[in-house]
Design a protein around this motif. Structure first.
Motif, PDB file in Angstrom:
ATOM      1  N   GLU A 172      -0.207   9.381   3.826  1.00 24.40           N
ATOM      2  CA  GLU A 172      -1.443   9.951   3.282  1.00 24.40           C
ATOM      3  C   GLU A 172      -2.570   8.933   3.363  1.00 24.40           C
ATOM      4  O   GLU A 172      -3.685   9.247   3.743  1.00 24.40           O
ATOM      5  CB  GLU A 172      -1.245  10.380   1.816  1.00 24.40           C
ATOM      6  N   ARG A 173      -2.277   7.707   2.985  1.00 23.89           N
ATOM      7  CA  ARG A 173      -3.324   6.674   3.014  1.00 23.89           C
ATOM      8  C   ARG A 173      -3.744   6.354   4.450  1.00 23.89           C
ATOM      9  O   ARG A 173      -4.902   6.053   4.699  1.00 23.89           O
ATOM     10  CB  ARG A 173      -2.866   5.420   2.262  1.00 23.89           C
ATOM     11  N   ASP A 217      -4.073   3.740  -6.729  1.00 30.82           N
ATOM     12  CA  ASP A 217      -5.285   3.937  -5.919  1.00 30.82           C
ATOM     13  C   ASP A 217      -6.338   2.881  -6.245  1.00 30.82           C
ATOM     14  O   ASP A 217      -7.047   2.414  -5.362  1.00 30.82           O
ATOM     15  CB  ASP A 217      -5.879   5.333  -6.168  1.00 30.82           C
ATOM     16  N   ILE A 219       2.638   1.264   4.080  1.00 34.76           N
ATOM     17  CA  ILE A 219       1.530   2.132   3.662  1.00 34.76           C
ATOM     18  C   ILE A 219       2.012   3.578   3.741  1.00 34.76           C
ATOM     19  O   ILE A 219       2.837   3.901   4.595  1.00 34.76           O
ATOM     20  CB  ILE A 219       0.268   1.898   4.539  1.00 34.76           C
ATOM     21  N   THR A 220       1.511   4.422   2.854  1.00 38.88           N
ATOM     22  CA  THR A 220       1.929   5.829   2.897  1.00 38.88           C
ATOM     23  C   THR A 220       1.203   6.545   4.040  1.00 38.88           C
ATOM     24  O   THR A 220       0.099   6.153   4.423  1.00 38.88           O
ATOM     25  CB  THR A 220       1.581   6.556   1.583  1.00 38.88           C
ATOM     26  N   TYR A 235       0.802  -1.226   0.000  1.00 41.36           N
ATOM     27  CA  TYR A 235       0.000   0.000   0.000  1.00 41.36           C
ATOM     28  C   TYR A 235       0.838   1.280   0.000  1.00 41.36           C
ATOM     29  O   TYR A 235       0.296   2.372   0.072  1.00 41.36           O
ATOM     30  CB  TYR A 235      -0.968  -0.013   1.184  1.00 41.36           C
ATOM     31  N   ASN A 236       2.142   1.136  -0.056  1.00 41.86           N
ATOM     32  CA  ASN A 236       2.972   2.323  -0.252  1.00 41.86           C
ATOM     33  C   ASN A 236       3.378   2.462  -1.717  1.00 41.86           C
ATOM     34  O   ASN A 236       3.996   3.442  -2.105  1.00 41.86           O
ATOM     35  CB  ASN A 236       4.233   2.268   0.619  1.00 41.86           C
ATOM     36  N   GLN A 292      -6.107   9.172   5.445  1.00 42.18           N
ATOM     37  CA  GLN A 292      -7.408   9.183   4.760  1.00 42.18           C
ATOM     38  C   GLN A 292      -8.226   7.914   5.013  1.00 42.18           C
ATOM     39  O   GLN A 292      -9.351   7.798   4.560  1.00 42.18           O
ATOM     40  CB  GLN A 292      -7.185   9.349   3.250  1.00 42.18           C
ATOM     41  N   SER A 293      -7.671   6.982   5.746  1.00 45.55           N
ATOM     42  CA  SER A 293      -8.330   5.683   5.877  1.00 45.55           C
ATOM     43  C   SER A 293      -9.528   5.738   6.819  1.00 45.55           C
ATOM     44  O   SER A 293      -9.505   6.419   7.837  1.00 45.55           O
ATOM     45  CB  SER A 293      -7.331   4.648   6.395  1.00 45.55           C
ATOM     46  N   PRO A 296      -1.702  -3.318   6.889  1.00 47.08           N
ATOM     47  CA  PRO A 296      -1.152  -3.330   5.532  1.00 47.08           C
ATOM     48  C   PRO A 296      -0.198  -4.516   5.327  1.00 47.08           C
ATOM     49  O   PRO A 296       0.500  -4.913   6.264  1.00 47.08           O
ATOM     50  CB  PRO A 296      -0.372  -2.018   5.448  1.00 47.08           C
ATOM     51  N   TYR A 345      -5.337  -0.341  -4.565  1.00 44.02           N
ATOM     52  CA  TYR A 345      -5.480  -0.160  -3.112  1.00 44.02           C
ATOM     53  C   TYR A 345      -6.953  -0.254  -2.705  1.00 44.02           C
ATOM     54  O   TYR A 345      -7.315  -1.019  -1.805  1.00 44.02           O
ATOM     55  CB  TYR A 345      -4.891   1.208  -2.739  1.00 44.02           C
ATOM     56  N   ASP A 346      -7.798   0.493  -3.413  1.00 41.91           N
ATOM     57  CA  ASP A 346      -9.234   0.485  -3.077  1.00 41.91           C
ATOM     58  C   ASP A 346      -9.829  -0.911  -3.249  1.00 41.91           C
ATOM     59  O   ASP A 346     -10.603  -1.365  -2.409  1.00 41.91           O
ATOM     60  CB  ASP A 346     -10.012   1.469  -3.965  1.00 41.91           C
TER      61      ASP A 346
END
Ligand SMILES: [Zn+2]
Length: 268
Positions: A168-169, A132, A165-166, A127-128, A172-173, A160, A135-136
């Motif tokens: 940002e993700r 998108d 994982i980033t 997930y890094n 936003q999760s 993850p 990932y979704d």
């Protein structure tokens, strides 16, 4: 004159490069600080006064990569002996079918009071790095596979693949992103067909000591419920944790009110 222009241009280039590298460095350390802040908040607030009152030290054991038709069920039965509960981060296509045939094990774990979280659908995407779209779909399809088996499952947690994982993700999760701070690397010690009894016992003991030498109150332990050697080690680990006054609870129970979506947790 030309020489002066050349020198000025060189100096400008040097200053620009220096500034760019500073900015990169700053971004990097800010990300780390963000992560640390979340972990620190968790550290400050989750060591459970409630559990102290009960005289129990709480820890969470998390199992990745299942559900497995045989070993997940065995682990659930071992947990039940002590009234303990664990968290299973599942792989969607191992619920839906395949060699693990995990749907009945998933239902069994859930009905015995264990927590179910998302790992990934294929276990092939990091997930890094993935797009998108990938990932979704990894997350959505896994949640769908869980809900096909457990209609009203309240899926709050995500682990993850590889722990990657980033930031940002994470932010936003809709899930809480759960890492770990005790890793016995049980996958390295799975049985091979040629193992002597001594060699097999040594593997189990290595997994057991990987947990017992590093565990403390609030730990999140990482294991994998798809290996016979892990299931054998879990029997011993639960007994020792129980003897040492630990209580094994789900991650949501461990984090309590401090759990939030869009945050990353790795230790207590
Ligand atoms: Zn995994």
């Amino acid at each position: 004159m030309r020489k002066i222009i050349k020198i000025t241009a060189f100096l400008l280039l040097f200053v620009t490069l220096f500034l760019v590298s500073c900015e990169k460095e700053e971004k990097h350390s800010l990300n780390n600080l963000d992560d640390l802040a979340v972990i620190a908040t968790h550290e400050e607030t989750t060591s459970a006064p409630e559990s102290e009152a009960q005289g129990k030290k709480r820890v969470a054991i998390t199992f990745d990569d299942g559900p497995h038709n045989v070993y997940t069920k065995r682990i659930v039965d071992e947990l039940e002996k002590y009234g303990f509960h664990a968290t299973f981060f599942v792989v969607g296509n191992r619920i839906d079918g395949g060699t693990y045939n995990g749907s009945s094990a998933l239902k069994y774990a859930y009905e015995k009071g264990n927590e179910i979280g998302i790992h990934g659908y294929t276990h092939k995407a990091y997930y890094n790095k993935c797009s998108d779209e990938v990932y979704d779909s990894e997350l959505k399809n896994t949640e769908k596979a869980i809900k096909n088996v457990i209609k009203n499952a309240d899926v709050r947690l995500m682990r993850p693949v590889g722990g990657h994982i980033t930031s940002e993700r994470v932010q936003q999760s809709k899930y809480s992103v759960i890492l770990w701070n005790v890793d016995p690397e049980d996958w390295k010690y799975k049985y091979s067909s040629g193992d002597s009894d001594e060699a097999a016992a040594q593997k189990v003991e290595t997994i057991v000591s990987g947990v017992m030498e590093n565990v403390s109150e609030g730990s999140i332990i990482l294991m994998h419920d798809i290996y016979e050697s892990t299931a054998d080690a879990v029997c011993i680990i639960l007994e020792r944790l129980f003897e040492e006054g630990y209580e094994v609870v789900t991650v949501s129970e461990l984090l309590g009110e401090n759990r939030a979506s869009g945050k990353k947790y790795s230790c207590g």
